[in-house]
Design a protein around this motif. Sequence first.
Motif, mmCIF file in Angstrom:
data_model
loop_
_atom_site.group_PDB
_atom_site.id
_atom_site.type_symbol
_atom_site.label_atom_id
_atom_site.label_comp_id
_atom_site.label_asym_id
_atom_site.label_seq_id
_atom_site.Cartn_x
_atom_site.Cartn_y
_atom_site.Cartn_z
ATOM 1 N N SER A 126 0.830 -1.201 0.000
ATOM 2 C CA SER A 126 0.000 0.000 0.000
ATOM 3 C C SER A 126 0.865 1.252 0.000
ATOM 4 C CB SER A 126 -0.933 0.004 1.207
ATOM 5 O OG SER A 126 -0.167 -0.005 2.394
ATOM 6 N N PRO A 151 -1.334 4.370 -6.507
ATOM 7 C CA PRO A 151 -2.509 5.236 -6.663
ATOM 8 C C PRO A 151 -2.788 5.606 -8.129
ATOM 9 C CG PRO A 151 -1.174 5.992 -4.821
ATOM 10 C CD PRO A 151 -0.381 4.935 -5.535
ATOM 11 N N LYS A 191 -4.705 2.680 -9.727
ATOM 12 C CA LYS A 191 -6.102 2.716 -9.291
ATOM 13 C C LYS A 191 -6.867 3.859 -9.959
ATOM 14 C CE LYS A 191 -6.385 0.310 -5.016
ATOM 15 N NZ LYS A 191 -6.897 0.377 -3.665
#
Length: 115
Positions: A53, A59, A62
């Motif tokens: 993460s 990010p 995503k």
Amino acid sequence: KLFLYEYEGSPWCRRVREHVCQLDLKVNMRPCPREVFFSHVGPPLHAEGWSSSLSRFRPEVKAHGGQTVFPFLVDETRGVAINGSGAIVRHLWEHYGEGVIDASARPISTYNLAS
């Protein structure tokens, strides 16, 4: 512009990198290493399967609607985002392979094995 999200230890990512080189494409590489992070003090931080993460570029994957499995390609010129080495390789050859001979597709009998 092409952006490839990948990590070095993956055979699927390697497959895509090899085709990128064969096609002589300029690609912005976005490393997404499969990491396990440990804190310096206290218990280890939780590891999350395919990428941590804390991965710097996760990010972005995503945000483009991709799954956080790699490789993942964003082709801004064509307006597509693609997961999976097979789909990525097909896309690259279909749209950027004109006039390039795919050496990996040659039958073994065409290689000079004597030298």
